[in-house]
Structure formats: structure tokens, C-alpha cells
Design an enzyme around this catalytic site. Structure first.
Site, mmCIF file in Angstrom:
data_model
loop_
_atom_site.group_PDB
_atom_site.id
_atom_site.type_symbol
_atom_site.label_atom_id
_atom_site.label_comp_id
_atom_site.label_asym_id
_atom_site.label_seq_id
_atom_site.Cartn_x
_atom_site.Cartn_y
_atom_site.Cartn_z
ATOM 1 N N LYS A 22 0.845 -1.202 0.000
ATOM 2 C CA LYS A 22 0.000 0.000 0.000
ATOM 3 C C LYS A 22 0.875 1.245 0.000
ATOM 4 O O LYS A 22 0.662 2.164 -0.785
ATOM 5 C CB LYS A 22 -0.879 0.001 1.239
ATOM 6 C CG LYS A 22 -1.556 1.320 1.549
ATOM 7 C CD LYS A 22 -2.469 1.247 2.749
ATOM 8 C CE LYS A 22 -1.780 1.452 4.063
ATOM 9 N NZ LYS A 22 -1.479 2.840 4.421
ATOM 10 N N ASN A 23 1.904 1.253 0.866
ATOM 11 C CA ASN A 23 2.684 2.478 1.046
ATOM 12 C C ASN A 23 3.725 2.704 -0.037
ATOM 13 O O ASN A 23 4.487 3.669 0.033
ATOM 14 C CB ASN A 23 3.330 2.490 2.439
ATOM 15 C CG ASN A 23 2.267 2.702 3.518
ATOM 16 O OD1 ASN A 23 1.110 2.996 3.204
ATOM 17 N ND2 ASN A 23 2.642 2.513 4.762
ATOM 18 N N ARG A 93 -4.970 10.523 4.339
ATOM 19 C CA ARG A 93 -3.922 11.533 4.516
ATOM 20 C C ARG A 93 -2.885 11.478 3.402
ATOM 21 O O ARG A 93 -2.263 12.470 3.045
ATOM 22 C CB ARG A 93 -3.205 11.330 5.855
ATOM 23 C CG ARG A 93 -4.077 11.249 7.055
ATOM 24 C CD ARG A 93 -3.241 11.218 8.286
ATOM 25 N NE ARG A 93 -2.492 12.448 8.410
ATOM 26 C CZ ARG A 93 -1.278 12.638 7.927
ATOM 27 N NH1 ARG A 93 -0.679 11.667 7.281
ATOM 28 N NH2 ARG A 93 -0.675 13.778 8.054
ATOM 29 N N CYS A 117 -4.802 12.244 12.684
ATOM 30 C CA CYS A 117 -5.553 10.989 12.620
ATOM 31 C C CYS A 117 -5.425 10.355 13.997
ATOM 32 O O CYS A 117 -4.826 10.917 14.907
ATOM 33 C CB CYS A 117 -5.010 10.084 11.513
ATOM 34 S SG CYS A 117 -3.500 9.278 11.956
ATOM 35 N N ARG A 122 0.237 14.305 12.950
ATOM 36 C CA ARG A 122 0.657 14.066 11.560
ATOM 37 C C ARG A 122 0.861 15.367 10.780
ATOM 38 O O ARG A 122 0.262 15.599 9.753
ATOM 39 C CB ARG A 122 -0.349 13.172 10.838
ATOM 40 C CG ARG A 122 -0.796 11.934 11.569
ATOM 41 C CD ARG A 122 0.290 10.889 11.737
ATOM 42 N NE ARG A 122 0.749 10.320 10.501
ATOM 43 C CZ ARG A 122 0.158 9.284 9.873
ATOM 44 N NH1 ARG A 122 -0.949 8.789 10.370
ATOM 45 N NH2 ARG A 122 0.670 8.804 8.764
ATOM 46 N N ASP A 306 4.983 0.398 12.130
ATOM 47 C CA ASP A 306 3.775 -0.267 11.607
ATOM 48 C C ASP A 306 3.670 -1.723 12.050
ATOM 49 O O ASP A 306 2.668 -2.380 11.770
ATOM 50 C CB ASP A 306 3.744 -0.198 10.079
ATOM 51 C CG ASP A 306 3.532 1.218 9.602
ATOM 52 O OD1 ASP A 306 3.731 1.487 8.401
ATOM 53 O OD2 ASP A 306 3.177 2.077 10.420
ATOM 54 N N ARG A 398 -8.370 -0.822 4.846
ATOM 55 C CA ARG A 398 -7.481 0.158 4.220
ATOM 56 C C ARG A 398 -6.120 -0.439 3.935
ATOM 57 O O ARG A 398 -5.396 0.047 3.075
ATOM 58 C CB ARG A 398 -7.297 1.356 5.164
ATOM 59 C CG ARG A 398 -8.567 2.111 5.424
ATOM 60 C CD ARG A 398 -8.285 3.382 6.149
ATOM 61 N NE ARG A 398 -7.198 4.107 5.489
ATOM 62 C CZ ARG A 398 -6.689 5.229 5.965
ATOM 63 N NH1 ARG A 398 -7.149 5.737 7.077
ATOM 64 N NH2 ARG A 398 -5.732 5.848 5.336
HETATM 65 C C1 EPZ Z 1 4.286 6.911 6.522
HETATM 66 O O1 EPZ Z 1 3.504 7.907 7.131
HETATM 67 C C2 EPZ Z 1 3.381 5.704 6.355
HETATM 68 N N1 EPZ Z 1 2.267 6.044 5.478
HETATM 69 C C3 EPZ Z 1 2.879 5.258 7.728
HETATM 70 O O2 EPZ Z 1 2.110 4.086 7.533
HETATM 71 C C4 EPZ Z 1 4.084 4.916 8.599
HETATM 72 O O3 EPZ Z 1 3.626 4.540 9.887
HETATM 73 C C5 EPZ Z 1 5.004 6.137 8.696
HETATM 74 O O4 EPZ Z 1 5.392 6.558 7.359
HETATM 75 C C6 EPZ Z 1 6.275 5.837 9.487
HETATM 76 O O5 EPZ Z 1 6.954 4.772 8.905
HETATM 77 C C7 EPZ Z 1 2.482 6.063 4.136
HETATM 78 O O6 EPZ Z 1 3.574 5.814 3.656
HETATM 79 C C8 EPZ Z 1 1.296 6.395 3.278
HETATM 80 P P1 EPZ Z 1 6.258 10.255 8.642
HETATM 81 P P2 EPZ Z 1 4.046 9.436 7.167
HETATM 82 O O7 EPZ Z 1 6.133 11.520 7.894
HETATM 83 O O8 EPZ Z 1 4.931 9.673 6.005
HETATM 84 C C9 EPZ Z 1 6.687 13.679 11.856
HETATM 85 C C10 EPZ Z 1 0.291 2.710 7.805
HETATM 86 O O9 EPZ Z 1 -0.006 2.092 8.802
HETATM 87 N N2 EPZ Z 1 6.497 14.633 10.763
HETATM 88 O O10 EPZ Z 1 7.408 9.340 8.334
HETATM 89 O O11 EPZ Z 1 2.889 10.318 7.371
HETATM 90 C C11 EPZ Z 1 5.434 12.865 12.154
HETATM 91 O O12 EPZ Z 1 4.580 13.585 13.027
HETATM 92 C C12 EPZ Z 1 0.730 4.143 7.888
HETATM 93 O O13 EPZ Z 1 0.318 2.220 6.645
HETATM 94 C C13 EPZ Z 1 6.591 16.003 11.020
HETATM 95 O O14 EPZ Z 1 6.822 16.418 12.161
HETATM 96 O O15 EPZ Z 1 4.919 9.419 8.487
HETATM 97 C C14 EPZ Z 1 5.999 11.619 12.789
HETATM 98 O O16 EPZ Z 1 6.226 11.855 14.168
HETATM 99 C C15 EPZ Z 1 0.430 4.682 9.250
HETATM 100 N N3 EPZ Z 1 6.424 16.886 9.997
HETATM 101 C C16 EPZ Z 1 7.341 11.429 12.098
HETATM 102 O O17 EPZ Z 1 7.638 12.691 11.459
HETATM 103 C C17 EPZ Z 1 6.189 16.477 8.707
HETATM 104 O O18 EPZ Z 1 6.073 17.327 7.811
HETATM 105 C C18 EPZ Z 1 7.352 10.363 11.020
HETATM 106 O O19 EPZ Z 1 6.221 10.581 10.203
HETATM 107 C C19 EPZ Z 1 6.094 15.083 8.460
HETATM 108 C C20 EPZ Z 1 6.260 14.182 9.496
#
Ligand code: EPZ
Length: 419
Positions: A22-23, A93, A117, A122, A306, A398
Site C-alpha cells: 500500500k505504502n 492523509r 488521525c 501528523r 507499523d 485500508r
Molecule cells: C508513513 O507515514 C506511512 N504512510 C505510515 O504508515 C508509517 O507509519 C510512517 O510513514 C512511518 O513509517 C504512508 O507511507 C502512506 P512520517 P508518514 O512523515 O509519512 C513527523 C500505515 O499504517 N512529521 O514518516 O505520514 C510525524 O509527526 C501508515 O500504513 C513532522 O513532524 O509518516 C511523525 O512523528 C500509518 N512533519 C514522524 O515525522 C512532517 O512534515 C514520522 O512521520 C512530516 C512528518
């Protein structure tokens, strides 16, 4: 809304074919906006989020067609709007992933700010800051990110936090920028590498994918082609844990074992006999009760957030006491509360859960709160005595293709019922 009814029961034994990730499918579908010509994407999982992505592209006027093998062909040459509306973004998202491609290819994008979420706020501040540094004029107004750019200009970006979709958005934007972009502290997840591979097949010039430093030389256009999405390592890990928690033996096929090193190490530590081959992994518990294992989540290649909830389920019935520390998201322990309803002995202190394994869980009605939390409730229900009903399982749909079909094929007793 449907629910799942699961009878706790025998060890699971058998093989599961793993679907596309998915990702990886979500960013690759968004990246099709960058391509001048039709793109065909294979091994796309049949999931709600993919359907939402296709609908989002369709709303923009992009031509999206799906064949009987679930191959998705995208042709952005018919695009008419550059808007990602709130009604779609609030359900997924990952819609934020169209921001970089729209801006780089068409010079404009109005993308609804994704709300938080269940698992956390996020924010997308790093996406916005990076695109601004690449020369975009970005304003946040009325809940929208309104971005404009004549042509993005490459530069050196240093990401404060490792962000998967932030890295993906900025990498996509840089493919058509003028000059070279360097992204430091980039995410190293296999899904980021898959996106880079896809873009390079379409004519992009990206080096360093999988490392913390990406170098992207901007090109004038990307040409069409076809690409198959990589296997879903989290789906694979979830089914391997279904085998482990029920003390059975499960083999997952069509996977890349190297993408699960940190997870397989923990399954071995829990007492599972792990064997791997060309695109397959097997876990055999030999009927033994798992041992408790400490987990600390961190960006790839460390232990993936995850898979955190799934190991909470395993630890709930394991021999011993263990801690699970979640370092990525601020609210990713909601499954712990639901698992207590099944009899788990879990104490939460800040971002650490202390789990004392109990000999057995007992069935109770529980509620899914987010995608991976739902999966952990399914795992717990597979060994809880009696019939567990899990509500709000749209969360599961999802991220897991045909979950009851795949688990029943392994010997589980699970059915989907209207709730
Ligand atoms: C991706 O989410 C995945 N989703 C998530 O999978 C996964 O849990 C996550 O990466 C971590 O591996 C997809 O790829 C569609 P991040 P993402 O940006 O990119 C902070 C699932 O279960 N952050 O790596 O949204 C954020 O708050 C989903 O399939 C900022 O502060 O996660 C978090 O603490 C859930 N500012 C950390 O970084 C930003 O602009 C990592 O988040 C962006 C992120």
C-alpha cells in the site's frame, strides 16, 4: 459498517501470497502525475486507499483505468483541475502526495491540509518547508495548502525529522526541478526506494535511494512506461505473527526477506524458527509459547512502527515481561486499551507499554481505531478463548487485502458480519 467475528482456536498452518505494498502504491500513483504519457502500474493491492487514490486522480480529470489483473493505467495528459478536496483528503492523509507532483509538473496545487488521525497530529510542515525551499510560493488558507511555482529550482534540503511521505513528496518535486536537489536525512524505507526506482524507469535521475542522502538531477520531462509495486513487508510481517501467536507455522510468498530484517530478528528472539528463501519467509513456532521481546520503534532499517501493535499482541500471551516503546507517533497505543478488554496485562507509561504475558486471553467485543491497531486485535482474537467481535473494521480494509480469506486459508475461523 461491518465487523469481524473470530473464534480463538488452533495454530495457523499454511502459506499466504503477499499483495503489493500500500505504502508504495500510493506514492507511485501520485508520481504518475509527473509523467508525460500513460503509465501502467502492476501488483497494486485491492484496498480502499488505492480506490481513494484513483478517485482523487479521476476528480482532477486524469484518465485512470484498471484491468482485470488490477493493473492501473494513469494518463495525466487529460488533467483539468489541480485540487485535492477535503472530502477525499480527510479519508486518506496520503493524498498529500499529489502536492509535489502537481507543483513540479503543472506549477500549481491546492491540496486540503490533511487533518490529524488517530495515531497523531501528523503535521506536514516539512513537506511545505521543503517545497518552499525549492522555490514554491505556498500559502495556507481556509484549510488548504495553496502552492504555485513557475519552475522549481534544485537546492540542498536537510530534513529535521525522518519523514517517509515528506521525503517522497520532495523527491518527486525535485525530479522536474531545474538543477540538482540533495535531500539529507531522507527516509530509507523500501517504499521510498520503490518510488525512486519507478521514477528512474520513467526517466528521472535519482541516486542514493535507500540511504539518508538522495541526489536528484532535474530533467525536463518523464516518459511513460510500466512498473510493478514491491511486496508489502508489513502485511507479510502481520501474517508471520499470526503464525507465531497461534504457535503454528506460516510461510509468506512473493516477499523480499531483506525488507524485514529487524522484524525477523525479533520473531527469532521470541522463539520462532525463521527460515527464508528466494522471495519467501517461514516462521515455525513448533507449538511453543512465544517469549516476551522488547520493542523500540525507529525509522528504517530499525524496527518499523507499523509492526508495533502486532508485537503488542504477541507479547500479551508470551512468557515473560517486555516493554514496547513507540518513538515515531505520539498516540499509537490505542490497541493497548482494547487488548486489556481481552485480558491482557498492559501498563502504559508515556510512550512505553509494559506488557506481562498471560497464559490466555478471553474473547470480548473490541473496536478497531486505526489500521495497524486493528491488525493487532485480529491477532489477539486468533488466540482469545471464545468468539471476539471487532467493530469498525473499515480500518483493516485500508491496509489488508481480503484478510479473512487469507486467514481462513491458514485454518482460522473468521467471518465478516454486518454490525
Ligand atoms: C508513513 O507515514 C506511512 N504512510 C505510515 O504508515 C508509517 O507509519 C510512517 O510513514 C512511518 O513509517 C504512508 O507511507 C502512506 P512520517 P508518514 O512523515 O509519512 C513527523 C500505515 O499504517 N512529521 O514518516 O505520514 C510525524 O509527526 C501508515 O500504513 C513532522 O513532524 O509518516 C511523525 O512523528 C500509518 N512533519 C514522524 O515525522 C512532517 O512534515 C514520522 O512521520 C512530516 C512528518
Amino acid at each position: 459498517m461491518d465487523a469481524l467475528q473470530i473464534e480463538g482456536g488452533p495454530p495457523l498452518v499454511g502459506e499466504v501470497k503477499i499483495s503489493g505494498a500500500k505504502n508504495a502504491a500510493l506514492p507511485i500513483l501520485a508520481a504518475a502525475l509527473l509523467v508525460d504519457g500513460p503509465v501502467t502500474i502492476g501488483n497494486v493491492p485491492h484496498l480502499q486507499d488505492v480506490t481513494t487514490s484513483n478517485e482523487l486522480l479521476g476528480r482532477m480529470g486524469v484518465t485512470v483505468s484498471i484491468d482485470e489483473k488490477m493493473r492501473v493505467t494513469v494518463d495525466a495528459s487529460t488533467i483539468a483541475h489541480f485540487v485535492a478536496p477535503y472530502e477525499l483528503v480527510k479519508t486518506m492523509r496520503a493524498s498529500i502526495l499529489v502536492l509535489g507532483p502537481l507543483l513540479a509538473r503543472f506549477g500549481q496545487a491546492d491540496v486540503s491540509l490533511p487533518g490529524g488521525c488517530a495515531i497523531g497530529a501528523r503535521p506536514v510542515d516539512l513537506h511545505v518547508a521543503g517545497l518552499s525551499q525549492l522555490g514554491a510560493d505556498i500559502r495556507i488558507e481556509n484549510g488548504f495548502i495553496r502552492a504555485r511555482a513557475k519552475r522549481l529550482r534544485g537546492c540542498r534540503l536537510v530534513l529535521d525529522t525522518v519523514t517517509v511521505t515528506g521525503t517522497e513528496n520532495l523527491m518527486m518535486a525535485a525530479t522536474l526541478a531545474e538543477g540538482t536537489t540533495i535531500i539529507e536525512n531522507a527516509a530509507r524505507e523500501p517504499e521510498v526506494v520503490d518510488l525512486a526506482n519507478f521514477l528512474n524507469v520513467m526517466g528521472a535521475r535519482i541516486r542514493g535511494a535507500g540511504s539518508a542522502t538522495l541526489v536528484i538531477e532535474g530533467v525536463d520531462r518523464l516518459h511513460g512506461g510500466s512498473y510493478d509495486v514491491l511486496p508489502d513487508r508489513i502485511e507479510a510481517g502481520t501474517y508471520l505473527l499470526a503464525g507465531a501467536i497461534t504457535r503454528g507455522r506460516v510461510k509468506v510468498r512473493d516477499v523480499e526477506p531483506a525488507h524485514l530484517d529487524a522484524v525477523l530478528a525479533k520473531i527469532s528472539e521470541a522463539g520462532g524458527e525463521v527460515t527464508t528463501g528466494d522471495r519467501w519467509i517461514q516462521v515455525d513456532m513448533h507449538g511453543q509459547r512465544p517469549r516476551s521481546v522488547d520493542i523500540r520503534t525507529a525509522p528504517y532499517p530499525a524496527f518499523p512502527t507499523d509492526m508495533q501493535a502486532q508485537f503488542a499482541a504477541l507479547n500479551s500471551v508470551a512468557e515473560g515481561v517486555a516493554t514496547i516503546t513507540e518513538t515515531i507517533f505520539e498516540n499509537r497505543f490505542m490497541h493497548m486499551v482494547e487488548m486489556r478488554r481481552l485480558g491482557a496485562d498492559i501498563r502504559v507509561e508515556g510512550n512505553t507499554a509494559i506488557i506481562r504475558g498471560v497464559p490466555r486471553l478471553t474473547a470480548a467485543p473490541v473496536m478497531a481505531t486505526d489500521l495497524r491497531a486493528s491488525a493487532s486485535l485480529v491477532l489477539a482474537a486468533l488466540v482469545a478463548e471464545g468468539r471476539t467481535q471487532i467493530e469498525r473494521i473499515y480500518h483493516i480494509d485500508r491496509g489488508y487485502e481480503r484478510i479473512e480469506e487469507k486467514l481462513n486459508a491458514l485454518g482460522a475461523d473468521i467471518r465478516r458480519v454486518p454490525a
